[in-house]
Design a protein around this motif. Structure first.
Motif, PDB file in Angstrom:
ATOM      1  N   PRO A   1       0.857  -1.275  -0.020  1.00 18.23           N
ATOM      2  CA  PRO A   1      -0.299   0.056  -0.149  1.00 18.23           C
ATOM      3  C   PRO A   1       0.974   1.310   0.004  1.00 18.23           C
ATOM      4  N   HIS A   2       2.098   1.037   0.042  1.00 12.24           N
ATOM      5  CA  HIS A   2       2.926   2.312   0.210  1.00 12.24           C
ATOM      6  C   HIS A   2       3.545   3.075  -1.232  1.00 12.24           C
ATOM      7  N   LEU A   3       3.270   2.431  -2.362  1.00 12.85           N
ATOM      8  CA  LEU A   3       3.434   2.776  -3.752  1.00 12.85           C
ATOM      9  C   LEU A   3       2.928   4.139  -4.024  1.00 12.85           C
ATOM     10  N   ALA A   4       3.277   4.793  -5.014  1.00 17.20           N
ATOM     11  CA  ALA A   4       2.406   5.867  -5.497  1.00 17.20           C
ATOM     12  C   ALA A   4       1.316   5.919  -6.367  1.00 17.20           C
ATOM     13  N   VAL A   5       1.288   4.299  -6.814  1.00 21.09           N
ATOM     14  CA  VAL A   5       0.211   4.007  -7.558  1.00 21.09           C
ATOM     15  C   VAL A   5      -0.468   2.959  -6.889  1.00 21.09           C
ATOM     16  N   THR A   6      -1.529   2.744  -6.815  1.00 20.97           N
ATOM     17  CA  THR A   6      -2.419   1.871  -6.040  1.00 20.97           C
ATOM     18  C   THR A   6      -2.032   0.196  -6.811  1.00 20.97           C
ATOM     19  N   ASN A   7      -1.766  -0.620  -5.866  1.00 18.87           N
ATOM     20  CA  ASN A   7      -1.435  -1.896  -6.458  1.00 18.87           C
ATOM     21  C   ASN A   7      -1.673  -3.173  -5.550  1.00 18.87           C
ATOM     22  N   VAL A   8      -2.329  -2.940  -4.486  1.00 19.06           N
ATOM     23  CA  VAL A   8      -3.020  -3.892  -3.678  1.00 19.06           C
ATOM     24  C   VAL A   8      -4.211  -4.774  -4.423  1.00 19.06           C
ATOM     25  N   ALA A   9      -4.001  -6.160  -4.374  1.00 21.77           N
ATOM     26  CA  ALA A   9      -5.212  -6.937  -4.991  1.00 21.77           C
ATOM     27  C   ALA A   9      -5.634  -8.024  -3.887  1.00 21.77           C
ATOM     28  N   LEU A  10      -6.809  -8.126  -3.863  1.00 24.31           N
ATOM     29  CA  LEU A  10      -7.509  -8.905  -2.897  1.00 24.31           C
ATOM     30  C   LEU A  10      -8.041 -10.209  -3.604  1.00 24.31           C
ATOM     31  N   VAL A  11      -7.814 -11.446  -3.147  1.00 29.05           N
ATOM     32  CA  VAL A  11      -8.590 -12.658  -3.528  1.00 29.05           C
ATOM     33  C   VAL A  11      -9.285 -13.359  -2.420  1.00 29.05           C
ATOM     34  N   ASP A  12     -10.522 -13.614  -2.796  1.00 32.32           N
ATOM     35  CA  ASP A  12     -11.194 -14.772  -1.826  1.00 32.32           C
ATOM     36  C   ASP A  12     -11.281 -15.904  -2.645  1.00 32.32           C
ATOM     37  N   ILE A  13     -11.228 -16.873  -1.898  1.00 30.07           N
ATOM     38  CA  ILE A  13     -11.456 -18.256  -2.521  1.00 30.07           C
ATOM     39  C   ILE A  13     -12.814 -18.995  -1.985  1.00 30.07           C
ATOM     40  N   THR A  14     -13.613 -19.502  -2.856  1.00 32.77           N
ATOM     41  CA  THR A  14     -14.669 -19.981  -2.448  1.00 32.77           C
ATOM     42  C   THR A  14     -15.015 -21.424  -2.930  1.00 32.77           C
ATOM     43  N   THR A  15     -15.649 -22.294  -1.961  1.00 33.90           N
ATOM     44  CA  THR A  15     -15.761 -23.574  -2.702  1.00 33.90           C
ATOM     45  C   THR A  15     -17.257 -23.561  -3.140  1.00 33.90           C
ATOM     46  N   SER A  16     -17.903 -22.501  -3.120  1.00 36.35           N
ATOM     47  CA  SER A  16     -19.175 -22.582  -3.764  1.00 36.35           C
ATOM     48  C   SER A  16     -19.193 -21.883  -5.091  1.00 36.35           C
ATOM     49  N   PRO A  17     -20.046 -22.326  -6.084  1.00 34.01           N
ATOM     50  CA  PRO A  17     -20.151 -21.430  -7.262  1.00 34.01           C
ATOM     51  C   PRO A  17     -20.584 -20.167  -7.041  1.00 34.01           C
ATOM     52  N   LEU A  18     -20.006 -19.274  -7.942  1.00 32.52           N
ATOM     53  CA  LEU A  18     -20.208 -17.747  -7.793  1.00 32.52           C
ATOM     54  C   LEU A  18     -21.479 -17.262  -7.857  1.00 32.52           C
ATOM     55  N   GLY A  19     -22.195 -16.688  -6.851  1.00 28.76           N
ATOM     56  CA  GLY A  19     -23.591 -16.142  -7.204  1.00 28.76           C
ATOM     57  C   GLY A  19     -23.649 -14.565  -6.577  1.00 28.76           C
ATOM     58  N   PRO A  20     -24.712 -14.143  -6.570  1.00 30.70           N
ATOM     59  CA  PRO A  20     -25.118 -12.603  -5.962  1.00 30.70           C
ATOM     60  C   PRO A  20     -24.220 -12.273  -4.825  1.00 30.70           C
TER      61      PRO A  20
END
Lengths: 262, 271
Positions: A182-201
């Motif tokens: 989070p300390h760089l001049a440009v934003t570059n943090v990415a978040l990943v959630d892993i789910t064992t369910s199919p993707l839904g709303p």
């Protein structure tokens, strides 16, 4: 913008186009927090609650729905096992048997977990089915993730906790994978959630909630938030902007409204 | 007589706030003389103990309740491995994951050569399975990355502490431990940074003051740090106390109270 099922590696999607990254936004967090604090005050007022209201991504998704099969102890155990196997994958540890390796690691981490007891009492068929299930989810993960470079500073199961209204409300979150600084001049943090369910709303709400919590945790808006289904191999990703964060605030506010006095 | 302590500083955990707290740290700090040490010793001696007492900030926060039996786990091992890995890195751009793996390998080597005593981290690591070792590595990488994220934007020169601060109270069968992760060397003294998981509780202030007093006692000349900062990255918060005599005294008093509470608990159990 949400993406359709993506054939490429998750790491490629997370990297995206480096030249199009926005400047780091470290001003939005205070406004979001103020909005949430105002809403907490509108719900609870000055009265002190007997116990702290806990909100997680599961609470956000559970708002208004009935109990589902995915809430069963076996499904929760599967989720934990896949999550631990994923941590081993990111740490570049050789995983020979995803089920047994994850189970061993789980026992070392939380030996008194009640869910572990539930696994002990499974019959051979149930155990074999769970093992096959975890192995299949892990195979999807290892095929789709790609190798995460150490230079991205990957951290797994990153926790966040935010108290609102004194101790009236506690927002809690665990993100499966966070990369970038989070300390760089440009934003570059990415978040990943892993789910064992199919993707839904509910997956969209989870992605937004992670982005909101990361913003309040570090006071810096992340670049993008993603969710990957190890059941289907689908990846949804969205670039985080003010609209995404505002919708996340609305999601939390909607849950809090349940405590409003009639 | 009512005792006053300096107020607890509270900020959001941002690079700017952390730099400001370090730069604005007061230059006049408390010094503990030999007289102070003798006085503290006599207070601890007044609270007899049948076994050696080990007191730290956690016990202050738990009102003197002794912790449960210690057991190594990926969570309890991550801080030592993570901090040691950070000390191995000559510059922040070095590979953190490799530094953690090197540290784990060193611990294992120590165990294989017979230098690790029973119950030590190396001894435990030598007995765990391969996937558990993987999870330990993941936890340690998390810790190291988080710590680096917290302090890499600090402008003033800093270093990872080689160990916690310890002070043995002579003749009182008591050892005090002060937790510290990063030492920032300022032109006027030092600022100590402590990193913790979770969120600060109601007794976070007394906990910081108790760490402050151990750091002061452990200094060869009894000089307090300018500031003691507690970082809670999960909650995005910084709490801090200044190295004033009021804070040092308050920290020492809390330790004596914890010793008294512990003795009462022991007596109740024995009865």
């Amino acid at each position: 913008m949400l993406s359709a099922p993506i054939p490429e590696l998750v790491t490629d999607v997370l990297r995206g186009d480096r030249t199009r990254r926005p400047r780091r936004d470290d001003t939005a967090a205070a406004g979001l927090r103020a909005l949430l604090e105002d809403h907490v005050f509108s719900v609870f007022g000055a009265r002190r609650t007997e116990s702290t209201v806990m909100i997680t991504s599961a609470t956000i998704n559970a708002a208004g729905r009935v109990l589902e099969l995915a809430d069963s102890p076996l499904s929760r155990a599967r989720g934990i096992l896949v999550s631990i196997a994923f941590r081993l994958l990111v740490a570049q540890v050789h995983v020979a048997d995803p089920f047994m390796d994850a189970l061993n690691a789980w026992r070392a981490e939380r030996p008194r977990d009640e869910l572990l007891d539930a696994l002990v009492h499974l019959d051979d068929d149930q155990r074999a089915r769970l093992s096959a299930d975890v192995t299949s989810h892990f195979a999807t993960l290892s095929r789709s993730m790609g190798t995460i470079p150490s230079g991205w500073r990957p951290r797994t199961s990153q926790r966040a906790r935010q108290l609102l209204g004194g101790t009236a409300v506690c927002l809690r979150d665990v993100v499966d994978l966070v990369v970038g600084s989070p300390h760089l001049a440009v934003t570059n943090v990415a978040l990943v959630d892993i789910t064992t369910s199919p993707l839904g709303p509910g997956a969209e709400r989870t992605m937004r909630y992670h982005a909101l919590m990361q913003t309040m945790r570090t006071s810096v808006v992340p670049l993008r938030t993603s969710i990957f289904s190890s059941a289907t191999g689908d990846l949804w990703t969205v670039d985080v902007d003010q609209e995404v964060l505002m919708r996340a605030v609305e999601d939390v506010a909607r849950v809090l409204d349940r405590w409003k006095s009639p | 007589m009512e005792v006053t302590v300096s107020p607890l500083l509270q900020r959001r955990l941002t690079a700017r706030a952390l730099n400001e707290l370090i730069e604005d740290a007061p230059s006049s700090v408390a010094e503990m003389s030999e007289e102070h040490r003798v006085s503290l010793t006599s207070r601890f001696r007044a609270v007899p103990s049948s076994e050696h007492r080990r007191l730290d900030a956690w016990m202050i926060e738990q009102a003197g309740r002794p912790p449960g039996p210690f057991a190594w786990s990926p969570t309890t091992a991550r801080r030592i491995l993570g901090n040691n890995a950070l000390r191995r890195m000559s510059q922040p751009s070095d590979n953190l994951a490799n530094a953690v793996r090197d540290e784990v390998a060193d611990q294992l080597l120590r165990a294989v050569r017979g230098y690790a005593r029973a119950g030590s981290l190396g001894h435990w690591l030598a007995g765990v399975t391969h996937p558990v070792l993987g999870l330990i590595t993941a936890e340690a990488v998390n810790w190291a990355t988080q710590s680096l994220e917290c302090v890499e934007a600090v402008v003033t020169p800093w270093r990872i502490a080689s160990s916690d601060a310890y002070y043995d109270v002579a003749g009182a069968r008591t050892t005090l431990r002060g937790r510290r992760d990063v030492i920032v060397e300022t032109p006027r003294g030092r600022v100590i940074v402590r990193i913790r998981a979770g969120q600060p509780g109601k007794c976070a202030g007394p906990g910081l003051r108790s760490d402050l007093v151990v750091e002061t006692l452990a200094h060869p000349h009894g000089v307090a740090p300018q500031r003691y900062l507690g970082l809670w990255p999960d909650a995005g918060l910084i709490l801090g106390v200044d190295g004033t005599m009021e804070n040092v005294r308050a920290g020492a008093r809390d330790f004596v109270r914890a010793a008294v509470a512990q003795r009462r608990l022991n007596l109740t159990r024995a009865a």
